[in-house]
Write an enzyme that holds these catalytic residues in place. Structure first.
Site, short mmCIF file in Angstrom:
data_model
loop_
_atom_site.label_atom_id
_atom_site.label_comp_id
_atom_site.label_asym_id
_atom_site.label_seq_id
_atom_site.Cartn_x
_atom_site.Cartn_y
_atom_site.Cartn_z
N HIS A 1 5.75 5.90 11.37
CA HIS A 1 5.17 5.82 10.02
C HIS A 1 4.22 7.01 9.89
O HIS A 1 2.99 6.86 9.91
CB HIS A 1 4.43 4.49 9.88
CG HIS A 1 4.15 4.07 8.47
ND1 HIS A 1 4.23 4.92 7.40
CD2 HIS A 1 3.78 2.86 7.95
CE1 HIS A 1 3.92 4.26 6.29
NE2 HIS A 1 3.65 3.01 6.60
N LYS A 22 25.69 -4.14 -3.13
CA LYS A 22 27.16 -4.10 -3.29
C LYS A 22 27.81 -3.45 -2.07
O LYS A 22 29.01 -3.22 -2.05
CB LYS A 22 27.54 -3.29 -4.53
CG LYS A 22 26.98 -3.84 -5.83
CD LYS A 22 27.44 -2.95 -6.99
CE LYS A 22 26.73 -3.29 -8.28
NZ LYS A 22 26.97 -2.28 -9.32
N ARG A 71 0.81 -1.22 0.00
CA ARG A 71 0.00 0.00 0.00
C ARG A 71 0.84 1.28 0.00
O ARG A 71 0.57 2.20 -0.77
CB ARG A 71 -0.92 0.05 1.23
CG ARG A 71 -2.18 -0.75 1.08
CD ARG A 71 -2.60 -1.30 2.40
NE ARG A 71 -1.62 -2.30 2.80
CZ ARG A 71 -1.69 -3.60 2.46
NH1 ARG A 71 -2.70 -4.03 1.77
NH2 ARG A 71 -0.74 -4.46 2.81
N THR A 72 1.87 1.34 0.84
CA THR A 72 2.60 2.60 0.95
C THR A 72 3.29 2.92 -0.36
O THR A 72 3.18 4.03 -0.88
CB THR A 72 3.60 2.55 2.12
OG1 THR A 72 2.90 2.17 3.29
CG2 THR A 72 4.25 3.90 2.35
N ARG A 119 11.58 3.76 2.93
CA ARG A 119 11.23 2.77 3.97
C ARG A 119 12.48 1.99 4.32
O ARG A 119 13.22 1.55 3.42
CB ARG A 119 10.14 1.82 3.48
CG ARG A 119 9.96 0.65 4.47
CD ARG A 119 8.72 -0.13 4.22
NE ARG A 119 7.54 0.66 4.58
CZ ARG A 119 6.30 0.18 4.52
NH1 ARG A 119 6.09 -1.06 4.14
NH2 ARG A 119 5.27 0.93 4.86
#
Ligand code: ASP
Length: 327
Positions: A154, A105, A75-76, A126
């Site tokens: 959040h 890397k 959703r986000t 995120r």
């Protein structure tokens, strides 16, 4: 005669409140006070009206958003992408796992951010570590929007949750809000609880012992003189709650999976439980759900979680327009 434009977003009227988000990072809910929240909600409501009438607009044409996700998301990430596209902006989507980027890397978050900001106007991040959004914001010269940092915060979810409560109940005051589930690791609970401190809300926290709300949040509630109840049992609050905010047990935050197994099926909202809830109670969930809400509850008009999902797009449209100086 020429028909007047439906939306005149490209000539925003500057105001003290709107200016507070221009070029700013959105890292924590502590940045938001009621006037700023009202402003974001006003813009989100305009976005909804615009979306329902004409689908999209060219407000952010020429702007580029990078979605940088070090953790899974449905959703986000997709609502930020949809938000940007509805406003005619473009997206660099690093959402299919950073294993396909130079992070695998060994590149540092600092260098990844310094690189991506060369191509973008705003970055949504995120990350599994609490505080990562703050580190990225310190490294970047463009706005960083925190889309979840570990068990920390959040903020955009909390704003859409609050917007949903306001939309569903018409007010943010005089409500009894019951948070159910993983209150220890659930970052959406941490952010929403702090936003609700601004309003006349009575709180109940329902969880097994292991997943109780962490002390710093409890102390904030006490300092704000809020009425707070803690219980292990949904039955204790179901008859009086106006908002039932249910969350998933955050499996990925457990270092000991046997502990997860012990609590994972601790609570489950069923139609039987909902039969004891108020007629105008609302059940919310930030999603994804695992087992904590029975799918039979979905047809209950009080189940607001998919309406909540849609509000996520409007709030994120508003926030993108605001930080890019177009709201
Ligand atoms: N989607 C929300 C989050 O990212 C809730 C969850 O994952 O349980 O925090």
């Amino acid at each position: 005669m020429k028909r007047p434009r439906l939306f005149t977003f490209d000539q925003p009227t500057p105001s003290a409140t709107t200016h507070r988000l221009v070029d700013q990072d959105i890292v924590a809910v502590s940045q938001f006070d009621p006037p700023l929240i009202d402003y974001v909600f006003d813009v989100a409501a305009e976005m909804r009206e615009m979306h329902e009438r004409i689908g999209g607009t060219d407000l952010l044409r020429g702007k580029v958003l990078t979605c940088l996700f070090y953790e899974p998301s449905t959703r986000t990430s997709s609502s930020f992408i949809a938000a940007m596209e509805r406003l005619s902006g473009s997206v660099i989507p690093i959402t299919q796992g950073v294993q396909f980027s130079s992070v695998s890397k060994g590149e540092t978050l600092h260098d990844t951010i310094r690189t991506l900001e060369q191509y973008s106007d705003v970055i949504v991040l995120r990350h599994p570590e609490t505080g990562a959004a703050g580190i990225a914001a310190a490294a970047a010269t463009i706005p960083i929007i925190n889309a979840g940092d570990g068990a920390g915060e959040h903020p955009t979810q909390a704003l859409l949750d609050l917007f949903t409560i306001k939309q569903e109940r018409g007010t943010l005051d005089g409500l009894h809000v019951a948070m159910v589930g993983d209150l220890r690791y659930g970052r959406t609970v941490h952010s929403l609880t702090q936003l609700l401190l601004h309003y006349d809300v009575e709180f109940s926290f329902v969880s097994p012992e292991l997943l109780r709300l962490p002390l710093p949040y409890m102390n904030q509630l006490k300092a704000a003189n809020k009425t707070v109840h803690e219980t292990y049992n949904v039955a204790d609050v179901i008859g009086s709650a106006d908002i039932l905010y249910v969350t998933r047990v955050q499996k990925e935050r457990f270092s000991d999976l046997t502990q997860y197994e012990e609590v994972k099926d601790y609570y489950r909202v069923t139609p039987e439980i909902m039969s004891h809830a108020k007629d105008n109670a609302i059940i919310m969930h930030p999603l994804p759900r695992v087992n904590e809400i029975d799918v039979r509850v979905d047809s209950d008009p009080r189940a607001a979680y998919f309406r909540q999902v849609k509000n996520g797009m409007y709030i994120r449209m508003a926030l993108l327009a605001a930080v890019l100086g177009k709201a």
